[in-house]
Design an enzyme around this catalytic site. Structure first.
Site, PDB file in Angstrom:
ATOM      1  N   ASP A   1       0.859  37.727 -10.776  1.00  0.00           N
ATOM      2  CA  ASP A   1       0.329  37.069 -10.549  1.00  0.00           C
ATOM      3  C   ASP A   1      -1.226  37.499 -10.728  1.00  0.00           C
ATOM      4  O   ASP A   1      -1.551  38.958 -10.903  1.00  0.00           O
ATOM      5  CB  ASP A   1       0.281  37.539  -9.481  1.00  0.00           C
TER       6      ASP A   1
ATOM      7  N   LYS B   1       3.130  24.844  -3.173  1.00  0.00           N
ATOM      8  CA  LYS B   1       2.103  24.231  -2.328  1.00  0.00           C
ATOM      9  C   LYS B   1       1.896  22.476  -2.492  1.00  0.00           C
ATOM     10  O   LYS B   1       1.483  22.093  -3.652  1.00  0.00           O
ATOM     11  CB  LYS B   1       0.692  24.603  -3.676  1.00  0.00           C
TER      12      LYS B   1
ATOM     13  N   ARG C   1       0.564  -1.386  -0.071  1.00  0.00           N
ATOM     14  CA  ARG C   1       0.169   0.014  -0.104  1.00  0.00           C
ATOM     15  C   ARG C   1       0.546   0.983  -0.028  1.00  0.00           C
ATOM     16  O   ARG C   1       0.499   2.100  -0.447  1.00  0.00           O
ATOM     17  CB  ARG C   1      -0.895   0.370   1.210  1.00  0.00           C
TER      18      ARG C   1
ATOM     19  N   GLU D   1       6.461  40.179  -6.761  1.00  0.00           N
ATOM     20  CA  GLU D   1       5.106  40.041  -7.044  1.00  0.00           C
ATOM     21  C   GLU D   1       4.432  41.266  -7.718  1.00  0.00           C
ATOM     22  O   GLU D   1       4.643  42.266  -6.265  1.00  0.00           O
ATOM     23  CB  GLU D   1       4.589  38.914  -6.254  1.00  0.00           C
TER      24      GLU D   1
ATOM     25  N   LYS E   1       6.128  39.192  -1.953  1.00  0.00           N
ATOM     26  CA  LYS E   1       4.793  38.757  -2.315  1.00  0.00           C
ATOM     27  C   LYS E   1       3.973  39.656  -1.767  1.00  0.00           C
ATOM     28  O   LYS E   1       4.747  41.029  -0.920  1.00  0.00           O
ATOM     29  CB  LYS E   1       4.284  37.063  -2.053  1.00  0.00           C
TER      30      LYS E   1
END
Length: 280
Positions: free
Chosen positions: A220, A136, A101, A198, A168
């Site tokens: 962005d 992410k 598994r 960004e 960012k």
């Protein structure tokens, strides 16, 4: 073949095996499978895709029993069709069943990422744009998932926060604006540490270009016409990266704007597991 050393992957595989085997091991196998029984099992593809995670699956089998004989029939990064055998494992049946598994979970998950990445990459044909992932990723599985992106023909963004300075929107807000953030970054960057900023609008891009100090600009959530104008404004002075709302269906039109990179978190956070099975 793209690999990273087994020793870097082993900790995550050990953790997964500990999670699955619990504190007492595989009670079903111990109860049902006679001692000394040997078998040959095949890890087969049940649908088409791009293979990834075979290196990790092999680690899982070997950690349970180092005497298992593992034969690769496909390599990570290769295409597979339904019915293709990707790997054969021979030896004690109890060890194969106990590792099954975990091996399948990794191989299916990572093959799904590689397959989705290859679909994004296919949309870039005829352009110089590269597809890249983001941070992410599933906690604890970043190295494996970013490796799967490479197997799918994509490229990797930062592995972690220490790889580059990426300013960012929240950094800009906290620092007091684009100019202030870039001015501070210039003091900390070195010839080995790149700076990316960004921007959400063309006005912000103009401000960043005026201040200077960035190596890469992250465009962005811009519309396609704005992306084209942004590329024109940059004029090759910075590397351009389009991000936000980067669905596969949109990649081709974004590439046509001339951006250098398209980044998508979907490659790792929304990939469907590829259907694989282990057959005795």
């Amino acid at each position: 073949m793209t690999e990273i050393p087994d020793l870097l992957l082993e900790p995550m595989v050990r953790h997964a095996l500990h999670e699955d085997l619990g504190g007492y091991g595989d009670v079903t196998t111990r109860a049902v499978i006679p001692a000394g029984l040997t078998y040959r099992a095949k890890l087969n593809a049940r649908e088409a895709g791009v293979v990834s995670g075979l290196q990790i699956a092999a680690i899982a089998f070997r950690l349970v029993d180092a005497t298992l004989e593992i034969t690769a029939r496909k390599r990570d990064g290769e295409a597979c069709a339904p019915g293709d055998t990707l790997m054969e494992v021979a030896g004690p049946a109890s060890a194969i069943l106990s590792a099954e598994r975990v091996a399948l979970n990794f191989a299916g998950r990572l093959s799904g990422i590689a397959t989705l990445t290859s679909e994004f990459v296919a949309e870039t044909r005829g352009t110089n744009t590269r597809v890249t992932c983001t941070r992410k990723t599933t906690p604890g599985l970043r190295a494996a998932e970013k490796l799967a992106v490479l197997h799918g023909g994509g490229f990797n963004h930062r592995y972690g926060l220490s790889d580059a300075i990426l300013i960012k929107d929240n950094h800009i807000a906290a620092a007091g604006g684009i100019r202030a953030a870039l001015a501070a970054a210039k003091l900390h960057a070195s010839h080995m540490l790149k700076v990316e900023i960004e921007v959400d609008t063309l006005d912000q891009l103009a401000e960043a270009l005026d201040e200077g100090g960035a190596d890469v600009v992250l465009l962005d959530n811009m519309s396609t016409p704005d992306l084209a104008e942004a590329v024109r404004m940059v004029g090759g002075r910075l590397v351009t990266e389009a991000s936000g709302n980067m669905r596969r269906e949109r990649v081709a039109e974004v590439c046509a704007t001339g951006v250098d990179y398209v980044s998508s978190g979907a490659l790792t956070h929304s990939a469907r597991t590829l259907d694989l099975g282990l057959d005795f």
